[in-house]
Design an enzyme around this catalytic site. Structure first.
Site, PDB file in Angstrom:
ATOM      1  N   HIS A   1      33.360 -10.151 -12.323  1.00 47.02           N
ATOM      2  CA  HIS A   1      31.633 -10.032 -11.247  1.00 47.02           C
ATOM      3  C   HIS A   1      32.375  -8.403 -11.300  1.00 47.02           C
ATOM      4  O   HIS A   1      32.370  -8.240 -10.165  1.00 47.02           O
ATOM      5  CB  HIS A   1      30.722 -10.162 -10.358  1.00 47.02           C
ATOM      6  CG  HIS A   1      29.269 -10.560 -10.165  1.00 47.02           C
ATOM      7  ND1 HIS A   1      28.744 -10.968 -10.827  1.00 47.02           N
ATOM      8  CD2 HIS A   1      28.982 -10.206  -8.811  1.00 47.02           C
ATOM      9  CE1 HIS A   1      27.630 -10.502 -10.615  1.00 47.02           C
ATOM     10  NE2 HIS A   1      27.327  -9.943  -9.557  1.00 47.02           N
TER      11      HIS A   1
ATOM     12  N   LYS B   1      19.428  -8.373 -12.671  1.00 47.68           N
ATOM     13  CA  LYS B   1      20.141  -6.486 -11.613  1.00 47.68           C
ATOM     14  C   LYS B   1      20.934  -6.379 -12.464  1.00 47.68           C
ATOM     15  O   LYS B   1      22.212  -6.851 -13.078  1.00 47.68           O
ATOM     16  CB  LYS B   1      20.068  -7.172 -10.570  1.00 47.68           C
ATOM     17  CG  LYS B   1      20.970  -6.755  -9.350  1.00 47.68           C
ATOM     18  CD  LYS B   1      21.059  -6.880  -7.860  1.00 47.68           C
ATOM     19  CE  LYS B   1      21.662  -6.621  -7.183  1.00 47.68           C
ATOM     20  NZ  LYS B   1      21.334  -6.389  -5.708  1.00 47.68           N
TER      21      LYS B   1
ATOM     22  N   LYS C   1      24.153  -3.945 -12.215  1.00 52.09           N
ATOM     23  CA  LYS C   1      24.946  -2.988 -10.958  1.00 52.09           C
ATOM     24  C   LYS C   1      26.023  -2.202 -11.742  1.00 52.09           C
ATOM     25  O   LYS C   1      26.510  -2.174 -12.652  1.00 52.09           O
ATOM     26  CB  LYS C   1      26.811  -3.750 -10.993  1.00 52.09           C
ATOM     27  CG  LYS C   1      25.975  -5.451  -9.843  1.00 52.09           C
ATOM     28  CD  LYS C   1      25.384  -5.401  -8.574  1.00 52.09           C
ATOM     29  CE  LYS C   1      26.030  -5.351  -7.780  1.00 52.09           C
ATOM     30  NZ  LYS C   1      25.603  -5.446  -6.884  1.00 52.09           N
TER      31      LYS C   1
ATOM     32  N   ASP D   1      21.303  -1.656  -9.616  1.00 55.33           N
ATOM     33  CA  ASP D   1      21.709  -1.220  -7.817  1.00 55.33           C
ATOM     34  C   ASP D   1      23.201  -0.719  -7.372  1.00 55.33           C
ATOM     35  O   ASP D   1      23.912  -0.967  -8.750  1.00 55.33           O
ATOM     36  CB  ASP D   1      22.148  -2.938  -7.335  1.00 55.33           C
ATOM     37  CG  ASP D   1      22.662  -3.273  -5.884  1.00 55.33           C
ATOM     38  OD1 ASP D   1      22.930  -1.639  -5.563  1.00 55.33           O
ATOM     39  OD2 ASP D   1      22.909  -4.230  -5.360  1.00 55.33           O
TER      40      ASP D   1
ATOM     41  N   GLU E   1      17.993  -0.135  -6.685  1.00 54.63           N
ATOM     42  CA  GLU E   1      18.686  -0.655  -4.735  1.00 54.63           C
ATOM     43  C   GLU E   1      19.186   0.249  -4.648  1.00 54.63           C
ATOM     44  O   GLU E   1      20.667   0.762  -5.394  1.00 54.63           O
ATOM     45  CB  GLU E   1      19.192  -1.798  -5.034  1.00 54.63           C
ATOM     46  CG  GLU E   1      19.900  -2.133  -4.319  1.00 54.63           C
ATOM     47  CD  GLU E   1      19.682  -3.507  -4.209  1.00 54.63           C
ATOM     48  OE1 GLU E   1      19.695  -4.800  -5.382  1.00 54.63           O
ATOM     49  OE2 GLU E   1      20.745  -4.517  -3.051  1.00 54.63           O
TER      50      GLU E   1
ATOM     51  N   ASP F   1      19.268  -1.661   0.720  1.00 53.53           N
ATOM     52  CA  ASP F   1      20.586  -2.833   0.737  1.00 53.53           C
ATOM     53  C   ASP F   1      21.170  -2.905   2.299  1.00 53.53           C
ATOM     54  O   ASP F   1      21.599  -2.539   2.795  1.00 53.53           O
ATOM     55  CB  ASP F   1      21.147  -3.091  -0.358  1.00 53.53           C
ATOM     56  CG  ASP F   1      22.037  -4.488  -0.341  1.00 53.53           C
ATOM     57  OD1 ASP F   1      21.801  -5.111   0.852  1.00 53.53           O
ATOM     58  OD2 ASP F   1      22.851  -4.445  -1.010  1.00 53.53           O
TER      59      ASP F   1
ATOM     60  N   LYS G   1      19.241  -9.701   3.623  1.00 57.68           N
ATOM     61  CA  LYS G   1      20.514 -10.507   4.406  1.00 57.68           C
ATOM     62  C   LYS G   1      20.975 -11.860   5.128  1.00 57.68           C
ATOM     63  O   LYS G   1      20.627 -10.303   6.002  1.00 57.68           O
ATOM     64  CB  LYS G   1      20.923 -10.069   3.299  1.00 57.68           C
ATOM     65  CG  LYS G   1      21.284  -9.205   1.633  1.00 57.68           C
ATOM     66  CD  LYS G   1      22.307  -8.047   1.187  1.00 57.68           C
ATOM     67  CE  LYS G   1      22.386  -7.775   0.237  1.00 57.68           C
ATOM     68  NZ  LYS G   1      23.578  -7.646  -0.512  1.00 57.68           N
TER      69      LYS G   1
ATOM     70  N   GLU H   1      17.545 -13.303  -5.114  1.00 58.11           N
ATOM     71  CA  GLU H   1      18.833 -13.253  -5.954  1.00 58.11           C
ATOM     72  C   GLU H   1      19.879 -14.250  -5.550  1.00 58.11           C
ATOM     73  O   GLU H   1      20.893 -14.069  -5.337  1.00 58.11           O
ATOM     74  CB  GLU H   1      19.090 -12.106  -6.276  1.00 58.11           C
ATOM     75  CG  GLU H   1      19.916 -11.224  -4.935  1.00 58.11           C
ATOM     76  CD  GLU H   1      20.219  -9.902  -4.462  1.00 58.11           C
ATOM     77  OE1 GLU H   1      20.508  -8.988  -5.832  1.00 58.11           O
ATOM     78  OE2 GLU H   1      21.003  -9.581  -3.475  1.00 58.11           O
TER      79      GLU H   1
END
Ligand code: MUC
Ligand code: MG
Length: 373
Positions: A22, A167, A169, A198, A224, A249, A273, A327
Site C-alpha cells: 500500500h 481515494k 495516494k 490524498d 486531501e 488531515d 480520526k 474510509e
C-alpha cells in the site's frame, strides 16, 4: 453505581500482512502494525481498544513501540485503581498528566467505552448519544502504484458493490506524472465513481496552485492535505482558490488544531480520526467545531484493524451530517483478523454492530500467533 476499579492494562503489538503493498507518499506498507489495548476491570469485564498509526514514525509523532512504552510506563499507572465507569474522570486524569499522545489515549478511551458498553448492555454508539444512521459509506484507497492495476481494482470493487468512492495516494512522483495517473483513472471510471486524491503534504504551494486547478477541472471531487500542515497561510490561500474542495488531515493533530483551522478558514472539509484527536469522544469534539463553523465532515482512518475501525464507526454513526462518507476500510486491507467475527461490509457500506460495547471479541489464538514477543 459503586466504583468498579481498573485492575490491569495491557498493550500488545501485532503485525498483520496486507493484501498488497500500500503505497503512500511517505511510506509503503507491506504489513500493518496494530497496538491492541486490553483494560481489565474488577467486575470481570474487559474492554478492548486499538492505537494504530502508519509507517512507524513516518506519518506522525507516535510509533507502535512508543505507544506501548508510554502506556505501560506513564498512562496505565495513572488509570489502575481508578473507576472504570467514569470515562470523563479517567481521560481528564490522562490529559492533566500527559501532553499529546493522542493515539495512545484513543486506544485507552476506546477500551473504556467498550468495557462500559458491555457493562450496561449498550453499543458504544448509544453511549455516545445514539446513532442517527444505520451504516456508513466506505471509500477504498487505490495505492498499488500502477495505473492499470488501480483501474482493475476499482472496477472489481464496483462490480462486487463494495466501494464507489476511490481515494488515490499521490505526491511521491513528479506532479505531472501524478496528474496523468489520476486523470486516467477518473476517465476510466467516469460518473460511476467519486475520485479523490490524498497528497499527504507532499506539494509546496507553487505546485499545488496549478495541480489543484487541473484536478478540479478534470472532475476530481476532493483534494486531501495538498501542502504541509506547517504552512497555514498557504492552506488558507489554497482553500480560497482551489476549484475542488480541500480537506485537512495531517493539519489536525488535536481538537485545538481543528479549532484554529476553522478560525483561519484553512479547509472546507475535516478528516476525522480518533487517533489524532484522542479517542471516539475526542473526535466528536472536533466534529462539533466543524459543524459550528460550517465545515463538512469525512470519517478518516489510520488503517486500523477491526477494533480501531469499529471504535471510529461508533463515533461517526452518531453524526448528523457526514457529507463525504468514510474510509473505514482498514480491515479489508489485511489478510488476517485477530477478532472472532470480522466487521461486515455490504452494498458500499460498513455495518456497525448493535451488540454491547464495540461488538467485537478477541480471537485469543490468532492474537497469540501474530503478537510480537
Ligand atoms: C491518510 O493520510 O489519509 C488513510 C487511507 C489510506 O489509504 O491511508 C490513510 C492515511
Ligand atoms: Mg490523508
Amino acid at each position: 453505581m459503586s466504583h468498579i476499579l481498573i485492575e490491569s492494562i495491557e498493550a500488545v503489538i501485532v503485525d498483520l500482512p496486507t493484501i498488497r503493498p500500500h503505497k503512500l507518499a511517505m511510506h509503503t506498507l507491506q504489513k500493518q502494525t496494530l497496538v491492541i489495548i486490553r483494560v481489565r476491570c474488577a467486575d470481570g469485564i474487559e474492554g478492548i481498544g486499538e492505537s494504530t498509526t502508519i509507517g512507524g514514525l513516518a506519518y506522525g509523532n507516535e510509533s507502535p513501540e512508543s505507544i506501548k512504552t508510554n502506556i505501560e510506563c506513564h498512562l496505565a499507572p495513572l488509570l489502575i485503581g481508578q473507576d472504570a465507569s467514569n470515562i470523563n474522570a479517567a481521560m481528564l486524569r490522562l490529559d492533566k498528566a500527559a501532553k499529546g499522545n493522542t493515539f495512545a489515549k484513543s486506544g485507552l478511551e476506546s477500551a473504556l467505552l467498550d468495557a462500559q458498553g458491555k457493562r450496561l448492555g449498550l453499543p458504544v454508539s448509544e453511549l455516545l448519544g445514539g446513532r442517527v444512521r444505520d451504516s456508513l459509506e466506505v471509500a477504498w484507497t487505490l495505492a498499488s502504484g500502477d495505473t492499470a492495476k488501480d483501474i482493475a481494482e476499482a472496477e472489481q470493487m464496483l462490480d462486487i458493490r463494495r466501494h464507489r468512492i476511490f481515494k488515490l495516494k499521490i505526491g511521491a512522483n513528479e506532479v505531472s506524472a501524478d496528474l496523468k495517473h489520476v486523470i486516467a483513472i477518473k476517465k476510466a471510471l467516469g460518473e460511476r465513481a467519486s475520485v479523490r486524491v490524498d497528497v499527504n503534504q507532499y506539494w509546496d504551494e507553487s505546485q499545488a496552485i496549478r495541480a489543484c486547478q487541473v484536478l478540479g477541472d478534470n472532475g476530481i471531487d476532493l483534494i486531501e492535505q495538498p501542502i504541509s500542515r506547517i504552512n497555514r497561510a498557504g492552506q488558507v490561500r489554497l482553500n480560497q482558490r482551489s476549484p475542488a474542495p480541500i480537506m485537512a488531515d495531517e493539519s489536525i493533530e488535536s481538537v485545538a488544531d481543528a479549532f484554529s483551522l476553522a478560525a483561519d478558514g484553512a479547509a472546507s472539509i475535516f478528516a476525522l480520526k480518533i487517533g489524532k484527536n484522542g479517542g471516539p469522544r475526542a473526535v466528536l469534539r472536533t466534529a462539533q467545531i466543524a459543524e459550528a463553523a460550517g465545515i463538512a465532515l469525512y470519517g478518516g482512518t489510520m488503517l486500523e484493524g477491526a477494533i480501531g475501525t469499529l471504535a471510529s464507526a461508533h463515533a461517526f454513526i452518531t453524526l448528523s451530517r457526514l457529507t463525504w462518507g468514510t474510509e473505514l476500510f482498514g480491515p479489508l486491507l489485511l489478510t488476517e483478523e485477530i477478532v472472532t467475527e470480522a466487521p461486515v461490509y455490504r452494498d458500499f457500506q460498513l455495518e456497525v454492530p448493535r451488540s454491547p460495547g464495540l461488538g467485537l471479541t478477541l480471537d485469543e489464538e490468532r492474537l497469540a500467533f501474530f503478537r510480537r514477543t
